[in-house]
Motif scaffolding. Structure first.
Motif, PDB file in Angstrom:
ATOM      1  N   ARG A 106       1.450   5.586  -0.738  1.00  0.00           N
ATOM      2  CA  ARG A 106       0.811   6.892  -0.818  1.00  0.00           C
ATOM      3  C   ARG A 106       1.592   7.740  -1.806  1.00  0.00           C
ATOM      4  O   ARG A 106       2.790   7.544  -1.985  1.00  0.00           O
ATOM      5  CB  ARG A 106       0.770   7.582   0.554  1.00  0.00           C
ATOM      6  CG  ARG A 106       2.137   7.953   1.122  1.00  0.00           C
ATOM      7  CD  ARG A 106       1.969   8.880   2.309  1.00  0.00           C
ATOM      8  NE  ARG A 106       3.175   9.021   3.102  1.00  0.00           N
ATOM      9  CZ  ARG A 106       4.155   9.858   2.817  1.00  0.00           C
ATOM     10  NH1 ARG A 106       4.092  10.595   1.738  1.00  0.00           N
ATOM     11  NH2 ARG A 106       5.217   9.943   3.603  1.00  0.00           N
ATOM     12  N   PHE A 107       0.901   8.657  -2.451  1.00  0.00           N
ATOM     13  CA  PHE A 107       1.604   9.537  -3.377  1.00  0.00           C
ATOM     14  C   PHE A 107       2.391  10.547  -2.562  1.00  0.00           C
ATOM     15  O   PHE A 107       1.842  11.204  -1.669  1.00  0.00           O
ATOM     16  CB  PHE A 107       0.617  10.232  -4.316  1.00  0.00           C
ATOM     17  CG  PHE A 107       1.239  10.590  -5.626  1.00  0.00           C
ATOM     18  CD1 PHE A 107       1.384   9.632  -6.609  1.00  0.00           C
ATOM     19  CD2 PHE A 107       1.701  11.867  -5.868  1.00  0.00           C
ATOM     20  CE1 PHE A 107       1.965   9.947  -7.826  1.00  0.00           C
ATOM     21  CE2 PHE A 107       2.292  12.184  -7.077  1.00  0.00           C
ATOM     22  CZ  PHE A 107       2.420  11.226  -8.059  1.00  0.00           C
ATOM     23  N   CYS A 153       0.857  -1.182   0.000  1.00  0.00           N
ATOM     24  CA  CYS A 153       0.000   0.000   0.000  1.00  0.00           C
ATOM     25  C   CYS A 153       0.895   1.233   0.000  1.00  0.00           C
ATOM     26  O   CYS A 153       1.701   1.428   0.916  1.00  0.00           O
ATOM     27  CB  CYS A 153      -0.909   0.003   1.235  1.00  0.00           C
ATOM     28  SG  CYS A 153      -2.050   1.407   1.296  1.00  0.00           S
ATOM     29  N   ILE A 199      -2.190   7.140 -13.226  1.00  0.00           N
ATOM     30  CA  ILE A 199      -2.201   6.416 -11.957  1.00  0.00           C
ATOM     31  C   ILE A 199      -3.638   6.324 -11.443  1.00  0.00           C
ATOM     32  O   ILE A 199      -4.347   7.320 -11.364  1.00  0.00           O
ATOM     33  CB  ILE A 199      -1.317   7.114 -10.914  1.00  0.00           C
ATOM     34  CG1 ILE A 199       0.141   7.139 -11.400  1.00  0.00           C
ATOM     35  CG2 ILE A 199      -1.413   6.422  -9.559  1.00  0.00           C
ATOM     36  CD1 ILE A 199       1.063   7.941 -10.513  1.00  0.00           C
ATOM     37  N   PRO A 256      -5.003  15.480  -7.627  1.00  0.00           N
ATOM     38  CA  PRO A 256      -5.707  14.369  -8.303  1.00  0.00           C
ATOM     39  C   PRO A 256      -5.698  14.495  -9.816  1.00  0.00           C
ATOM     40  O   PRO A 256      -5.584  13.494 -10.527  1.00  0.00           O
ATOM     41  CB  PRO A 256      -7.131  14.472  -7.733  1.00  0.00           C
ATOM     42  CG  PRO A 256      -6.988  15.197  -6.436  1.00  0.00           C
ATOM     43  CD  PRO A 256      -5.872  16.172  -6.659  1.00  0.00           C
ATOM     44  N   ILE A 286      -2.320  13.386 -11.080  1.00  0.00           N
ATOM     45  CA  ILE A 286      -2.139  11.940 -10.919  1.00  0.00           C
ATOM     46  C   ILE A 286      -2.885  11.186 -12.007  1.00  0.00           C
ATOM     47  O   ILE A 286      -2.381  10.211 -12.571  1.00  0.00           O
ATOM     48  CB  ILE A 286      -2.605  11.510  -9.513  1.00  0.00           C
ATOM     49  CG1 ILE A 286      -1.668  12.102  -8.445  1.00  0.00           C
ATOM     50  CG2 ILE A 286      -2.644   9.993  -9.393  1.00  0.00           C
ATOM     51  CD1 ILE A 286      -2.134  11.891  -7.033  1.00  0.00           C
ATOM     52  N   TYR A 304      -5.856   5.756  -8.327  1.00  0.00           N
ATOM     53  CA  TYR A 304      -5.736   5.753  -6.868  1.00  0.00           C
ATOM     54  C   TYR A 304      -7.018   5.216  -6.237  1.00  0.00           C
ATOM     55  O   TYR A 304      -8.100   5.234  -6.834  1.00  0.00           O
ATOM     56  CB  TYR A 304      -5.424   7.161  -6.345  1.00  0.00           C
ATOM     57  CG  TYR A 304      -6.396   8.243  -6.762  1.00  0.00           C
ATOM     58  CD1 TYR A 304      -7.564   8.465  -6.053  1.00  0.00           C
ATOM     59  CD2 TYR A 304      -6.124   9.046  -7.869  1.00  0.00           C
ATOM     60  CE1 TYR A 304      -8.449   9.464  -6.440  1.00  0.00           C
ATOM     61  CE2 TYR A 304      -7.004  10.036  -8.269  1.00  0.00           C
ATOM     62  CZ  TYR A 304      -8.168  10.241  -7.543  1.00  0.00           C
ATOM     63  OH  TYR A 304      -9.051  11.214  -7.927  1.00  0.00           O
ATOM     64  N   ASP A 305      -6.886   4.727  -4.998  1.00  0.00           N
ATOM     65  CA  ASP A 305      -8.028   4.158  -4.288  1.00  0.00           C
ATOM     66  C   ASP A 305      -8.816   5.217  -3.528  1.00  0.00           C
ATOM     67  O   ASP A 305     -10.040   5.128  -3.416  1.00  0.00           O
ATOM     68  CB  ASP A 305      -7.553   3.078  -3.305  1.00  0.00           C
ATOM     69  CG  ASP A 305      -6.942   1.891  -4.028  1.00  0.00           C
ATOM     70  OD1 ASP A 305      -7.541   1.447  -5.016  1.00  0.00           O
ATOM     71  OD2 ASP A 305      -5.867   1.412  -3.622  1.00  0.00           O
TER      72      ASP A 305
END
Length: 634
Positions: free
Chosen positions: A275-276, A273, A306, A298, A301, A308-309
């Protein structure tokens, strides 16, 4: 006589009581203690012949004793003493027995076979571990230096070289090795090739493109020179070694090309897991609090492709962070400090303890409450962690956890009068959100220990770090502090100016175009629709390379013959007239032209060529005023 018999029976009873069922069967028929003892003696040690064999086995073990990797002197000496004591016990009773096999009793034969089995086991023992085997091979092939000192240096190198197996440490390891090598170094130890040279060469070569890129840029000159010298002398042999080491050279290349570039430590498939990394203090750039910056993350990204969750915000954890800070104060792991900032910086640099470090818990809590309400007294204070104010790593010298700030927050307004620092908030939030690995540039390496110490004080799970080198670019600036100067002074259009190395700036400079595979080579994409028109567009560079009566190929259409070339009064080619010649062979033409049909669906594009942000490749001097090298218009 009766007394002697009773004593013997008592001794026999004691022997029986000390045996397990299997050993009891061996002495069950013994009528006295001596008979039972002799049987046991032959079973465990044997007669003099058996003892001599055992002694020889122990002597062989003694002669081959050597220290294991990372074994302490005391542990090694303990193993030596154990073997020596075993030998001493056998020497006392060792005599050469002249009995032949046919004169041995069953018990003597059993003891002899046990000793033989022990020798066979010794012969069949294996060595495990790459670097244990390297030490064995080095000694066996006389590649272990001359004398004890060189052997010791080789041991040092072999202890260090495994660091190359860890991808995140590869470049740092290269730097250390390069600094340890004299410029005239031909071999790592002494004046001859050693197992250390082979081990290091294999470690560098095994990483393929990564090591090639480091050598190609001459970043580590001493290491480069050593590597090239070794290759010039032993290229064929070293390549054979590498082939054996990796299965085969060709298989190795295929295998490595499929490996991920990043070797995350302690990573489990499906459980990583991330993180950016950046914080929202600027637009994302290649080398990071306003609402504009937060909202840009965002978007950037997604531009990078990418998925992301979730998007989380540190301010969501402000209540828990304040509770954690108060907990550390009560446990004596943090204190409030009202030392002026300049004095605090000087004391921290010199490793001098702050007078506030020994405040009582009640005193710290009192000042902490002043900070929470943002009083005049609280504004003079900050909260610091009590890590190690004299540690050589200055990041551990009681870092600041909280500071007062009465400014408006872009999401919570004026609700809070104090805010956590990145050093304090990040360890807590990472652990709370289940982050397993943090990826960041190696300029933050000194903060790894700080983060782990803070997480230890907090009592939360530690995260793993993977550092990578910061990207270097020329004719631009990667520091957001300096880019901000350009933005604020109107030297660029904004953070998305095409000359600025942000993601949105790069999109404007060179749009990311996602190209679909050509249909004729990618049948799964469906049929390709081609529009044929009387007039078509071709590239001007192609147009000026064509002469009258030339036969050319129009890609995905066929051949045509150019009959006439029209130019304007300036001599510039403006039109070509030709006829289709579809029966012509595409193999016979030199020019294969890409073309577009003349249709209303075509979109006119305007291409702008941008100059550099600055006229110098790199601003070397830290305090050099970069404004004098600005390109205002481009």
């Amino acid at each position: 006589m009766e007394t002697k018999r009773k004593r013997d029976q008592n001794a026999l009873t004691v022997i029986h009581q000390g045996l397990d069922d299997d050993m009891f069967e061996k002495v069950a028929n013994a009528t006295n203690s001596k008979q039972a003892w002799d049987t046991l003696q032959n079973s465990f040690e044997g007669v003099s012949r058996v003892k001599k064999v055992c002694f020889q086995t122990l002597r062989g073990e003694f002669e081959h004793l050597k220290m294991f990797d990372k074994e302490s002197i005391s542990d090694y000496f303990g193993r030596v003493l154990y073997v020596v004591n075993q030998m001493k016990r056998l020497v006392v009773a060792t005599e050469e027995a002249n009995k032949e096999l046919d004169s041995m009793t069953i018990d003597e034969l059993n003891g002899s076979l046990r000793a033989y089995e022990q020798r066979i086991v010794k012969k069949r023992s294996k060595l495990n571990g790459t670097y244990v085997l390297l030490r064995y091979i080095g000694r066996d092939l006389k590649l272990y230096g001359v004398g004890a000192f060189q052997s010791g240096k080789i041991d040092e190198w072999l202890d260090f070289i495994p660091i190359f197996d860890k991808g995140s440490e590869f470049e740092r390891a290269c730097s250390i090795v390069d600094s340890c090598m004299p410029s005239s170094c031909t071999y790592l130890v002494g004046q001859n090739l050693s197992i250390t040279d082979i081990a290091l060469w294999s470690a560098l070569s095994y990483f393929g493109k990564r090591s090639e890129s480091l050598r190609g840029f001459f970043k580590y000159k001493n290491l480069e020179k050593w590597y090239n010298t070794l290759m010039s002398k032993y290229k064929s042999s070293l390549n054979n070694i590498l082939g054996l080491y990796s299965g085969s050279i060709e298989k190795k290349k295929t295998y490595i090309s499929n490996l991920p570039e990043i070797d995350l430590p302690n990573a489990e498939v499906g459980k990583v897991c991330l993180r950016f990394a950046p914080e929202p203090n600027g637009y994302l750039h290649i080398a990071k609090k306003s609402t504009e910056f937060v909202e840009s993350l965002p978007k950037d990204i997604v531009t990078l492709g990418i998925v992301y969750d979730a998007v989380t915000y540190t301010f969501d954890y402000f209540p828990q962070l304040m509770d954690m800070a108060e907990k550390l104060i009560c446990e004596g792991k943090a204190n409030v400090d009202d030392t002026p900032v300049d004095q605090m910086r000087i004391k921290r640099d010199k490793g001098v303890e702050s007078k506030c470090r020994n405040y009582s818990v009640s005193k710290n809590l009192e000042l902490w409450k002043e900070m929470i309400v943002g009083s005049d007294r609280g504004l003079m204070c900050c909260l610091r962690g009590k890590l190690d104010f004299q540690n050589p790593n200055k990041c551990l010298r009681d870092p600041v956890y909280y500071r007062c700030n009465l400014a408006h927050h872009h999401r919570v307004g004026f609700k809070y009068k104090l805010y956590p620092t990145y050093d304090f908030a990040s360890p807590f939030v990472d652990a709370f959100e289940g982050i397993t690995h943090v990826l960041r540039s190696n300029e933050y390496r000194d903060r790894d220990d700080q983060c782990h110490m803070i997480q230890e004080d907090m009592g939360v799970r530690k995260v793993c770090f993977y550092e990578f080198s910061r990207l270097s670019m020329v004719y631009t600036l990667l520091s957001k502090r300096k880019i901000l100067w350009f933005v604020q002074n109107g030297r660029v259009d904004g953070w998305d100016d095409p000359r600025v190395p942000t993601i949105q700036g790069m999109v404007r400079r060179e749009p990311f175009v996602r190209i679909m595979p050509r249909h004729k080579k990618f049948k799964e994409a469906g049929d390709k629709c081609t529009l044929y028109t009387k007039n078509i567009w071709i590239d001007y560079a192609d147009a000026i390379s064509i002469s009258a009566n030339d036969e050319v190929t129009l890609m995905d259409w066929g051949n045509c013959i150019i009959k006439e070339i029209k130019r304007n009064e300036m001599g510039i080619v403006v039109e070509l007239l030709g006829v289709l010649y579809l029966e012509g062979s595409v193999k016979a033409t030199e020019l294969k032209l890409t073309w577009l049909p003349e249709t209303d669906e075509l979109v006119r594009l305007q291409f702008v060529e941008f100059d550099y942000l600055i006229t110098k490749e790199k601003l070397v001097l830290p305090r050099q005023p970069f404004c004098i090298t600005i390109v205002i218009d481009s």
